[in-house]
Design an enzyme around this catalytic site. Structure first.
Site, PDB file in Angstrom:
ATOM      1  N   CYS A 221      -9.410   5.587  -5.079  1.00 34.12           N
ATOM      2  CA  CYS A 221      -8.373   4.722  -4.517  1.00 34.12           C
ATOM      3  C   CYS A 221      -7.429   4.305  -5.638  1.00 34.12           C
ATOM      4  O   CYS A 221      -7.854   4.053  -6.772  1.00 34.12           O
ATOM      5  CB  CYS A 221      -9.007   3.496  -3.874  1.00 34.12           C
ATOM      6  SG  CYS A 221      -7.813   2.239  -3.356  1.00 34.12           S
ATOM      7  N   GLY A 222      -6.138   4.236  -5.341  1.00 39.84           N
ATOM      8  CA  GLY A 222      -5.143   3.901  -6.351  1.00 39.84           C
ATOM      9  C   GLY A 222      -5.343   2.548  -6.990  1.00 39.84           C
ATOM     10  O   GLY A 222      -4.785   2.272  -8.055  1.00 39.84           O
ATOM     11  N   SER A 381       0.559  -3.465  -1.069  1.00 40.64           N
ATOM     12  CA  SER A 381      -0.876  -3.306  -0.838  1.00 40.64           C
ATOM     13  C   SER A 381      -1.622  -4.604  -0.559  1.00 40.64           C
ATOM     14  O   SER A 381      -1.399  -5.617  -1.229  1.00 40.64           O
ATOM     15  CB  SER A 381      -1.500  -2.632  -2.060  1.00 40.64           C
ATOM     16  OG  SER A 381      -2.895  -2.519  -1.890  1.00 40.64           O
TER      17      SER A 381
END
Length: 531
Positions: A221-222, A381
């Site tokens: 995941c980033g 995000s």
């Protein structure tokens, strides 16, 4: 096509078979055709690609024309989002869907909940694209069906003015079908695997595919640690694979989003193959963290490169991964973005560790020195603590301005104790205008939230469970859910209608005429919500 021209076209098709196709009515055929405008996923991909290209051109003229989306993990969630957008704003213009690989992994894998590491079935992503568009098309069919019923009522009442108004609305109907930005992670394998999967995406309806420069089998995941990037040539091969998939299927204006995780990725699995000094591979290798070595001290198994005539040993971990020099993340991001746009990508995605316009804009300005119309898709995000981040940004700005901040503890600014303060109000205002400001100052064309409906589902379910299984009992559902649905005009309060029961009744009438056994009669309890 207009309503009347669609009827005329249907009548023309039926005419040669009038004696044998008894009971087939041109107007009923026309209604079914209008309710099913898109026959294949490719129809959708071609239609939505044009929308997205037009939006990109409009943004280049004026950054106030930025676009937005929310991530949706189920067709129903995507459908309700678009129904709400049409209800509140009258148009879907500038609003897309986002399909998050994180949510597919966590919510749609046959293995059960998984971390965002590309372990889920690759075919689950195109399956969700198809599901989302199935639900959006059903939203069209439902809304148009209601308009057809209103048209029939106006005709029966002899109200020609109302009938003409409704027919005009049908002629100018705006579909719920909008572009999807679809996450293909790091391509799920080599370039051939990426090409094959991209075709599945496009055939399901995706006009926009997002791909990242991580190693497929090391993907993270980033917003997690341990990310590993690939050399530019490897990533560009996958961008070309996606472009070939678009071109093969006739979606010539399909959109590719090139995502770089280099800001938070300190590792690479490979030393790039260099053909000549200064080429892309050499630039990639220049960021490696190396120590100069004496040929006499070279150890067994050491990996060596030359740099400016010196013999260098890249720092290699026990995992066999190589380290980049600390502090090179932004430079690597800029190089990633420039090379991607020069080799087939249309939009950029820079995964950052915080929502900071100055940081994002600084990188975009450097990219635009080479690619003047470079623009971003940006992840607003849920992994960011927006409240804390923006309160700390305001705290730091006020500190620089010499403002007295003795009443605040920077480390504890998330506390509810600060909610009513001047600093909190300023931070909230900056959050409110973040998308508008970032579009103008940091080149962000498309703002998305990756996982919002994951969090809203959890929050609403928690609230319902607390009330229903507690002292409130049934009132917990009625007061907190149903009463709010009725008063806010939420379409799915009539859940039978939303599931397609009225569409089914229409079809029964087309197929069986007066003999049709319909569900929507006087005894249907859905009628209780008509008031």
């Amino acid at each position: 096509m207009t309503y009347q021209s669609t009827i005329a076209e249907a009548a023309k098709a039926i005419a040669p078979f009038q004696k044998t196709w008894d009971g087939i009515e041109p107007e009923s055929v026309a209604r079914m055709r209008l309710q099913n405008r898109f026959h294949t996923g490719l129809d959708i991909a071609k239609y939505t690609a044009k929308i997205m290209r037009a939006d990109m051109a409009a943004y280049d003229i004026d950054p106030a024309n930025y676009t937005q989306s929310l991530g949706c993990w189920h067709g129903f969630i995507g459908q309700q989002k678009l129904i709400s957008i049409k209800k509140h704003f009258g148009t879907t213009k500038g609003r897309y869907l986002y399909l998050s690989g994180w949510m597919v992994a966590a919510l749609r894998s046959e293995f059960g909940p998984l971390p965002d590491q590309s372990m889920h079935e690759k075919t689950s992503v195109p399956a969700l694209i198809e599901e989302l568009y199935t639900f959006l098309k059903q939203a069209d069919a439902r809304e148009l069906g209601m308009m057809f019923r209103d048209l029939d009522k106006a005709r029966e009442a002899g109200n020609d003015v109302e009938a003409a108004r409704i027919q005009h609305a049908i002629d100018n109907y705006e579909t719920h079908v909008v572009p999807i930005v679809a996450d293909i992670d790091a391509g799920f394998g080599n370039a051939e695997a990426t090409y094959l999967l991209a075709k599945k995406f496009i055939e399901a309806g995706a006009c926009c595919i997002q791909i990242e420069n991580q190693v497929s089998d090391e993907k993270q995941c980033g917003h997690q640690d341990g990310k590993v990037t690939v050399p530019h040539e490897d990533f560009l091969a996958k961008i070309r694979a996606v472009r070939y998939a678009f071109m093969e299927l006739g979606v010539d204006d399909g959109v590719i989003v090139a995502r770089t995780d280099s800001l938070g990725a300190g590792l690479t699995k490979q030393i790039a193959f260099t053909r000549e000094p200064g080429d892309i591979a050499d630039q990639y290798n220049s960021f490696l963290d190396c120590d100069e070595v004496d040929p006499a001290t070279i150890g067994h198994g050491d990996v060596l490169i030359t740099r400016d005539g010196k013999l260098m040993k890249p720092k290699r971990l026990p995992s066999n991964l190589f380290q980049f020099r600390p502090g090179t993340g932004e430079d690597r991001c800029v190089l990633d973005c420039i090379t991607s746009l020069q080799n087939g990508a249309d939009l950029l995605w820079i995964e950052t560790e915080k929502p900071h316009i100055g940081q994002i804009g600084g990188m975009v300005n450097r990219i635009r020195e080479v690619i003047p119309n470079a623009k971003l898709v940006y992840n607003n995000s849920p992994s960011f603590n927006w409240t804390l981040n923006f309160r700390q940004q305001v705290f730091d700005l006020w500190t620089e301005a010499g403002k007295d901040l003795s009443a605040y503890d920077r480390a504890k600014l998330m506390s509810v104790d600060y909610d009513g303060t001047e600093l909190a109000a300023e931070a909230d205002e900056r959050i409110r205008t973040f998308q508008r400001d970032a579009a103008a100052q940091a080149g962000i064309f498309h703002h998305l939230i990756t996982l919002p409906t994951y969090h809203t589902a959890a929050l609403s379910t928690d609230n319902l469970a607390k009330e229903y299984f507690g002292e409130q009992g049934m009132l917990g559902y009625v007061k907190g859910v149903q009463r709010q649905e009725i008063r806010q005009g939420i379409a799915c309060v009539k859940h039978q209608n939303m599931s397609g029961s009225d569409i089914g009744d229409d079809h029964k009438e087309y197929f069986a005429g007066e003999a049709a056994l319909k569900a929507g009669g006087a005894a249907n309890t859905m009628n209780q919500f008509a008031a």
